[in-house]
Design a protein around this motif. Structure first.
Motif, short mmCIF file in Angstrom:
data_model
loop_
_atom_site.label_atom_id
_atom_site.label_comp_id
_atom_site.label_asym_id
_atom_site.label_seq_id
_atom_site.Cartn_x
_atom_site.Cartn_y
_atom_site.Cartn_z
N PRO A 1 21.46 65.31 -61.81
CA PRO A 1 20.60 64.21 -62.25
C PRO A 1 19.26 64.72 -62.78
N LEU A 2 18.59 63.87 -63.52
CA LEU A 2 17.24 64.20 -63.99
C LEU A 2 16.31 64.41 -62.80
N ASN A 3 15.36 65.32 -62.94
CA ASN A 3 14.42 65.58 -61.85
C ASN A 3 13.01 65.78 -62.42
N TRP A 4 12.09 66.16 -61.56
CA TRP A 4 10.69 66.27 -61.96
C TRP A 4 10.49 67.32 -63.05
N LEU A 5 11.32 68.37 -63.07
CA LEU A 5 11.17 69.41 -64.07
C LEU A 5 11.54 68.88 -65.46
N ASP A 6 12.52 67.99 -65.52
CA ASP A 6 12.83 67.35 -66.81
C ASP A 6 11.64 66.55 -67.31
N GLY A 7 11.00 65.81 -66.39
CA GLY A 7 9.83 65.02 -66.77
C GLY A 7 8.70 65.90 -67.27
N LEU A 8 8.48 67.02 -66.58
CA LEU A 8 7.43 67.95 -67.00
C LEU A 8 7.75 68.53 -68.37
N ALA A 9 9.00 68.94 -68.57
CA ALA A 9 9.40 69.50 -69.86
C ALA A 9 9.22 68.49 -70.99
N ALA A 10 9.62 67.25 -70.75
CA ALA A 10 9.48 66.21 -71.78
C ALA A 10 8.02 65.94 -72.10
N ALA A 11 7.17 65.89 -71.06
CA ALA A 11 5.74 65.61 -71.28
C ALA A 11 5.07 66.75 -72.05
N LEU A 12 5.39 67.98 -71.69
CA LEU A 12 4.80 69.12 -72.39
C LEU A 12 5.32 69.21 -73.82
N PHE A 13 6.60 68.92 -74.01
CA PHE A 13 7.17 68.93 -75.36
C PHE A 13 6.43 67.91 -76.23
N ALA A 14 6.22 66.71 -75.70
CA ALA A 14 5.52 65.67 -76.46
C ALA A 14 4.09 66.09 -76.79
N LEU A 15 3.43 66.76 -75.84
CA LEU A 15 2.06 67.23 -76.07
C LEU A 15 2.01 68.25 -77.19
N PHE A 16 2.93 69.20 -77.17
CA PHE A 16 2.98 70.20 -78.23
C PHE A 16 3.38 69.56 -79.57
N TRP A 17 4.27 68.58 -79.53
CA TRP A 17 4.68 67.87 -80.74
C TRP A 17 3.48 67.21 -81.40
#
Length: 287
Positions: A149-165
């Protein structure tokens, strides 16, 4: 979605969606090379670069009937990446006839016709498509652990990806606006005080767009860790290869800039190459 028709080469990943994607990457590499030979334009792989990762991820997600939350999230982020990249490439004229990256002409002059054709055959098309396949490969590891299942690391990765985007979109817009204003002044016969951009995000590092681009693919690897609970896997070769590629690309870009603009060396001495707020990549001042 059945991808078995794409598995026409015998390799260790036959039978997996990303194995089919590898075969597709090989087909794209051959096509880009043939088109470069026929048209004498070498940016075909640059044109494919902006859409291939999204296609690769969509094929993997579709093989799971879009039922995996992690695969869907990763694919959504890469599709957003592809939209931004394609838009920026299109307005720079990459998809128009003759819209070739200026660095290929520079390398052709440096290497000579024979050397450049060797580079084209062994690196430009096959090498760059392999790098694309590698840095998108964390989605394969997410596919192998779809039950996780999705976990906190997925959330962190998505947030950082969006920031870099967002950071890359801002840097590209700042560069575009600077270049358009520069062209307008040249067209009016007005003097150009600074021939290269040093403001906005470019005051913190010389290539903020490259920094953000690398950042997205480094954090994309976190999805593989989140899915498998393994810190190290072979898909890490992707962001490492991309980092090496960008280091080489910036070296070529800056060599051209320094030859055109004598004041560029002062900028290189003052501002880091890729990592903001550091002195990494600064050169010694000529003074």
């Amino acid at each position: 979605m059945d991808l078995s028709l794409l598995n026409f080469i015998n390799h260790p990943m036959v039978g997996t969606p990303y194995g089919s994607v590898l075969d597709l990457a090989i087909v794209l590499a051959i096509t880009c090379w043939l088109l470069s030979v026929i048209t004498r334009e070498y940016s075909w792989v640059d044109r494919v670069w902006s859409v291939a990762p999204a296609i690769f991820c969509l094929l993997v997600a579709s093989s799971a009937n879009f039922e995996s939350s992690r695969l869907n999230l990763m694919t959504l982020l890469i599709c957003l990446w592809a939209i931004r990249m394609t838009f920026n490439s299109a307005r720079r004229g990459y998809y128009q006839p003759g819209g070739e990256d200026y660095r290929w002409a520079y390398l052709c002059e440096k290497l000579g016709p024979t050397g450049f054709q060797a580079l084209n055959l062994f690196f430009i098309a096959p090498g760059l498509l392999l790098v694309v396949w590698l840095f998108t490969s964390p989605i394969h590891h997410a596919w192998t652990a779809m039950e996780s299942p999705l976990n906190w690391l997925d959330g962190l990765a998505a947030a950082l990806f969006a920031l870099f985007w967002i950071g890359e979109a801002v840097a590209d817009q700042q560069m575009w606006r600077f270049q358009q204003q520069k062209k307008a002044r040249q067209g009016q016969g007005l003097p150009i005080e600074t021939p290269f951009i040093t403001t906005g995000l470019f005051q913190y590092c010389r290539h903020p767009n490259f920094f953000c681009e690398l950042g997205m693919w480094w954090v994309f690897y976190l999805f593989a860790i989140a899915a498998t609970d393994k810190i190290f896997n072979w898909s890490g070769l992707g962001f490492l290869a991309l980092t090496g590629l960008f280091l080489g690309s910036t070296r070529v870009t800056e060599s051209i800039s320094a030859s055109r603009y004598p004041s560029y060396r002062a900028y290189q001495a003052r501002v880091s190459r890729l990592i903001p707020f550091t002195r990494l990549g600064c050169i010694k001042s000529a003074s």
